[in-house]
Design an enzyme around this catalytic site. Structure first.
Site, short mmCIF file in Angstrom:
data_model
loop_
_atom_site.label_atom_id
_atom_site.label_comp_id
_atom_site.label_asym_id
_atom_site.label_seq_id
_atom_site.Cartn_x
_atom_site.Cartn_y
_atom_site.Cartn_z
N SER A 5 -5.77 8.47 -5.27
CA SER A 5 -4.84 7.50 -5.83
C SER A 5 -5.13 7.39 -7.32
O SER A 5 -6.23 7.72 -7.79
CB SER A 5 -5.02 6.13 -5.16
OG SER A 5 -4.35 5.11 -5.86
N TYR A 57 -10.75 -1.08 -2.18
CA TYR A 57 -9.85 0.08 -2.20
C TYR A 57 -10.16 0.98 -3.40
O TYR A 57 -10.28 2.21 -3.26
CB TYR A 57 -8.40 -0.39 -2.26
CG TYR A 57 -7.40 0.74 -2.16
CD1 TYR A 57 -7.04 1.27 -0.92
CD2 TYR A 57 -6.81 1.28 -3.30
CE1 TYR A 57 -6.13 2.31 -0.83
CE2 TYR A 57 -5.90 2.33 -3.21
CZ TYR A 57 -5.56 2.83 -1.98
OH TYR A 57 -4.67 3.88 -1.89
#
Length: 343
Positions: free
Chosen positions: A199, A212
């Site tokens: 990501s 995350y």
């Protein structure tokens, strides 16, 4: 070799690498074939994993789908089988015409299949046992797409330890387990491709999603170190691709918003676009793909600017608290479920 001469050679190679990179921007490299190769995708039951499965199916790869949700994984398999049937019908229709025209370049339809396995990649033993089943029932994996991911959606001090551990296990540690399971045969054959779906939050961070971001930073670090290890071992037949997309509109971060004046210029990515860009990178052996390309600039600026300057930019873009609406929605949904269940 004299160190000055070696320095000259290294400088030339660095400059040549820039030339080759620029050439790839101007002239699109030819995509390699994955027809008949075993491609394993984790998190294939939905989102990007499902779209990756469909794209590899269209390229005649033999699919192995892993997901913790058996039903959604079977739904993806059904879509893949539909693509296989369409290709088989098209090949059958094209073969007589080609024979009549005297053509010899029509590829026969491969006996393609899709295999599904229910696997919790956050559990090491589950990964290793499922990998052993794959080797026995399907064969050796040539393309490994580490795609599975989760998000807790809690501020750090409100996030249960169990959810933090779960995020790290699925988003980061699972990459170690799957790679250790399938890399040995790739090394033996000097052939394979390992894809890490990370990501943009593995390159730069924002507030409210510490677990995350940490897991994605870990995945990026793992991928980069693995790539260097393969180069050091001179295993040039094993390729690696790191995929770092901006916010993708899969519902995973529903509610996330940057500044409303900026959002039209930087909207959430369409999942289909994201996967098509990633597939292009994978099939041309591109080491890394950031989508959109603006993410390269953001990563570069983060590396050279003072931290306070980065904070100012975040606040201007509305990126400093962009996850807060998402977290609020998750908290409200949790409260509603608890009230509904009488907790």
């Amino acid at each position: 070799m004299n160190i000055l001469l070696e320095l000259f050679v290294v400088t030339f190679r660095v400059l040549w690498a820039f030339v080759l990179a620029a050439a790839k921007w101007l002239v699109r490299p030819k995509e390699k074939s994955v027809a008949g190769q075993v491609c394993l995708i984790t998190g294939a039951g939905s989102g990007l994993g499902r779209l990756f499965a469909l794209e590899f199916a269209r390229r005649r790869a033999l699919l192995v789908l892993w997901d913790i949700n058996t039903q959604s994984n079977e739904e993806t398999a059904g879509m893949v089988r539909h693509i296989y049937r369409e290709m088989a019908e098209a090949a059958a229709a094209a073969t007589p015409r080609a024979a009549g025209d005297g053509e010899k370049d029509v590829l026969p339809h491969c006996n393609l299949q899709v295999y599904t396995y229910t696997c919790d990649v956050g559990k090491r033993e589950n990964v290793y046992s499922t990998a052993e089943r794959v080797r026995k029932e399907v064969g050796e994996v040539s393309v490994l797409v580490n795609n599975a991911g989760v998000v807790s959606g809690h501020h750090l001090l409100e996030c249960p330890d169990e959810l933090i551990e779960r995020t790290m296990m699925v988003n980061c540690h699972a990459h170690f387990w799957t790679t250790k399971a399938f890399l040995p045969k790739m090394l033996e054959m000097n052939h394979g491709h390992i894809v890490t779906v990370a990501s943009s939050l593995g390159l730069f961070s924002t507030a409210g999603v510490e677990d995350y971001c940490a897991s994605k930073f870990g995945a990026v670090g793992f991928h980069e170190s693995l790539s260097h290890e393969l180069k050091a071992a001179e295993k040039d037949g094993i390729k690696t691709t790191l995929v770092c997309p901006y916010l993708v509109d899969t519902g995973m971060f529903r509610g996330c918003r940057i500044r409303k004046e900026i959002e039209p210029f930087l909207p959430p990515l369409k999942p289909e676009y994201c996967v098509k860009q990633a597939m292009r990178a994978i099939l041309t052996d591109q080491p890394m793909i950031c989508t959109p390309r603006l993410m390269y600039m953001v990563t570069f600026m983060k590396s050279i600017l003072p931290f306070e300057a980065v904070v100012c930019m975040y606040r201007f873009l509305g990126a400093d608290k962009c996850m807060y609406p998402f977290i609020a929605q998750r908290k409200q949904a949790t409260n509603n479920n608890e009230a509904k269940n009488g907790i």
